[in-house]
Design a protein around this motif. Structure first.
Motif, short mmCIF file in Angstrom:
data_model
loop_
_atom_site.label_atom_id
_atom_site.label_comp_id
_atom_site.label_asym_id
_atom_site.label_seq_id
_atom_site.Cartn_x
_atom_site.Cartn_y
_atom_site.Cartn_z
N ALA A 200 -0.12 -20.78 -83.02
CA ALA A 200 1.16 -21.47 -82.83
C ALA A 200 1.03 -22.59 -81.80
CB ALA A 200 2.24 -20.48 -82.42
N HIS A 201 0.35 -22.30 -80.70
CA HIS A 201 0.22 -23.32 -79.66
C HIS A 201 -0.73 -24.44 -80.06
CE1 HIS A 201 2.40 -20.36 -77.16
NE2 HIS A 201 2.86 -21.47 -76.61
N ARG B 118 1.32 -26.67 -82.18
CA ARG B 118 2.20 -27.51 -81.35
C ARG B 118 1.40 -28.68 -80.78
NH1 ARG B 118 3.56 -25.59 -75.53
NH2 ARG B 118 1.36 -26.12 -75.50
N ASP B 119 0.19 -28.39 -80.31
CA ASP B 119 -0.63 -29.45 -79.73
C ASP B 119 -1.09 -30.44 -80.79
OD1 ASP B 119 -0.25 -28.25 -77.32
OD2 ASP B 119 -2.18 -27.21 -77.29
N ALA B 120 -1.04 -30.02 -82.05
CA ALA B 120 -1.39 -30.94 -83.14
C ALA B 120 -0.14 -31.68 -83.65
CB ALA B 120 -2.06 -30.18 -84.28
N GLY B 121 0.97 -31.51 -82.95
CA GLY B 121 2.17 -32.27 -83.29
C GLY B 121 3.16 -31.56 -84.19
N TYR B 122 2.96 -30.27 -84.40
CA TYR B 122 3.89 -29.52 -85.25
C TYR B 122 5.04 -28.94 -84.42
CZ TYR B 122 0.78 -29.51 -89.29
OH TYR B 122 0.03 -29.88 -90.36
N GLU B 123 6.20 -28.87 -85.05
CA GLU B 123 7.28 -28.08 -84.47
C GLU B 123 7.14 -26.67 -85.04
OE1 GLU B 123 10.49 -31.68 -83.69
OE2 GLU B 123 10.99 -30.13 -85.15
N SER C 161 2.04 -34.35 -77.53
CA SER C 161 1.74 -34.22 -78.96
C SER C 161 2.95 -34.49 -79.84
CB SER C 161 1.21 -32.81 -79.25
OG SER C 161 2.26 -31.86 -79.12
N ALA D 111 6.32 -28.89 -80.74
CA ALA D 111 7.17 -28.02 -79.93
C ALA D 111 6.95 -26.57 -80.32
CB ALA D 111 8.64 -28.39 -80.11
#
Ligand SMILES: Nc1nc2c(ncn2[C@@H]2O[C@H](COP(=O)(O)OP(=O)(O)O)[C@@H](O)[C@H]2O)c(=O)[nH]1
Ligand SMILES: [Mg+2]
Lengths: 142, 243
Positions: A35-36, A39-44, B87, B90
């Protein structure tokens, strides 16, 4: 009358993904790492928490309007629970939502799950980057 | 181009509603729709929940949902979390606390702030309008609570609830710093904590300093057990049901 737009046309809009943990095992380290990384790849990343049922996951996918649901399952109940998520999504009119699975799933089971509508199965130890590349490609296509 | 279609279809199911909220988030909804939603927002009671991260906003909301709803009444929850400035992604985790709450009459949506200041997403007010139009009432909105003041919420909610927890050293400081100005009521959560009595006295003596704040109610809860939430829900119902 058309409000249709896809994510790929506007890559600056972050893609939304539901990350869920099905079944009764209490391990969420792996899925939280994924999950993190997402997120760091730009996903919500919408995270459901532990001990979810297929019903909860399918309803969450509809309400959150995600294209992809990533389900982690370690308890061995994947043969039953993953196809159930796919079935419930169809029932809710969300057949465009892709379900991917991760966990200890044998090649034979993975093949069968594929036939039952699971888009992709990732075994344990799959590099996170491989999962992200797959998701990026899928979202680019849709 | 007829724009009536998506709005009249909102009650038909969660799919349409969810998709409309996506368009709102992405800035893809036309102006006419936005103004319709702006007007619709007044149909529902909007309850804003703010306070520091970790104070117990989501845990409290889960119980509040159960106490506020009547049979067959539609109720909604929007949880806001910050987007990463690096990034753009979130981690939206408010659903975790809602646990197994799930049924046709509950709609839960997670929203990333996407750089908006003030603790909520740019599209949150419009999303509330969409939910109101679809018949969800009340609507609970949890703001980010990044430690700074989520005052943006105050402008358009009917009730601003500020959640404080005694295990946050600066929780009460935060209240003094300015959340006082936005609170319609305070919830002192984590009353199972050893410092909770002192925190309560601290807050109350501070509230009594000002004529405008002396009347603000303070509720005490242990959100993990759900205790004290019934009283809070009753107060909200008494205040708004008569209107
Ligand atoms: N001891 C105690 N812990 C609580 C209480 N309410 C919430 N928590 C815990 O505090 C943490 C943060 O809660 P959460 O609802 O996610 O806070 P939020 O960030 O304000 O939404 C979680 O681990 C909760 O279980 C409470 O009344 N007492
Ligand atoms: Mg929260």
């Amino acid at each position: 009358m058309s409000l249709r737009l896809s994510y790929s046309k506007k890559r600056r809009i972050p893609p939304r993904i539901l990350v869920a943990k099905l079944g009764l095992d209490g391990h969420d380290r792996g899925i939280k790492i994924i999950a993190h990384a997402l997120r760091d790849a730009g996903y919500e990343v919408i995270y459901t928490g532990l001990f979810q049922t297929p019903e909860v996951v399918a309803q969450a996918a509809v309400e959150e309007d995600v294209r992809i649901v990533a389900v982690s399952i370690l308890s061995g109940a994947h043969k039953v629970l993953l196809p159930k998520v796919v079935k419930l999504l169809k029932k809710k009119g969300a057949r465009d939502v892709q379900v991917i699975g991760g966990g200890i799933i044998s090649a034979k089971d993975a093949e069968r799950l594929k036939k039952q509508g699971i888009a992709r199965v990732f075994g344990p130890g799959t590099p996170v980057q491989e999962i992200i590349s797959f998701l990026d490609r899928e979202l680019e296509r849709s | 181009m007829s724009l009536a279609l998506p709005l009249t279809h909102l009650k038909a199911g969660k799919r349409n509603l969810a998709r409309l909220i996506t368009y709102l988030e992405n800035g893809q909804a036309p102006r006419t729709i936005l103004s319709a939603l702006d007007a619709a927002r007044k149909k529902s009671l909007l309850i804003g929940i703010t306070g520091a991260a970790g104070a117990g906003k989501s845990t409290l909301s889960a119980h509040l949902i159960q106490h506020l709803r009547r049979p067959r009444q539609k109720i909604a929850f929007i949880g806001c979390d910050p987007s990463s400035p690096y990034s753009g992604g979130a981690f939206l985790g408010d659903r975790v606390r809602l646990g197994a709450l799930r049924d046709e009459n509950l709609f839960v949506r997670s929203m990333a702030t996407r750089g908006a200041p003030g603790g909520i997403a740019r599209a949150t007010p419009a999303a509330c309008g969409a939910l109101a139009l679809a018949g969800y009432n009340p609507i609970i909105i949890e703001s980010v609570g990044a430690g700074q003041l989520d005052v943006a919420i105050k402008r358009w909610v009917d009730l601003a609830v500020v959640v404080l927890a005694p295990d946050h050293a600066d929780s009460i400081q935060l209240a003094k710093a300015g959340l006082l100005e936005i609170a319609d009521l305070f919830v002192l959560n984590k009353m199972d904590h050893p410092h909770s009595r002192r925190a309560e006295q601290n807050l109350k003596s501070h509230l009594s300093l000002n004529r405008n704040t002396i009347e603000i109610p303070v509720f005490r809860t242990v959100a993990t057990r759900g205790s004290g939430v019934r009283e809070l829900a009753r107060w909200i119902q008494d205040r708004f049901d008569s209107q």
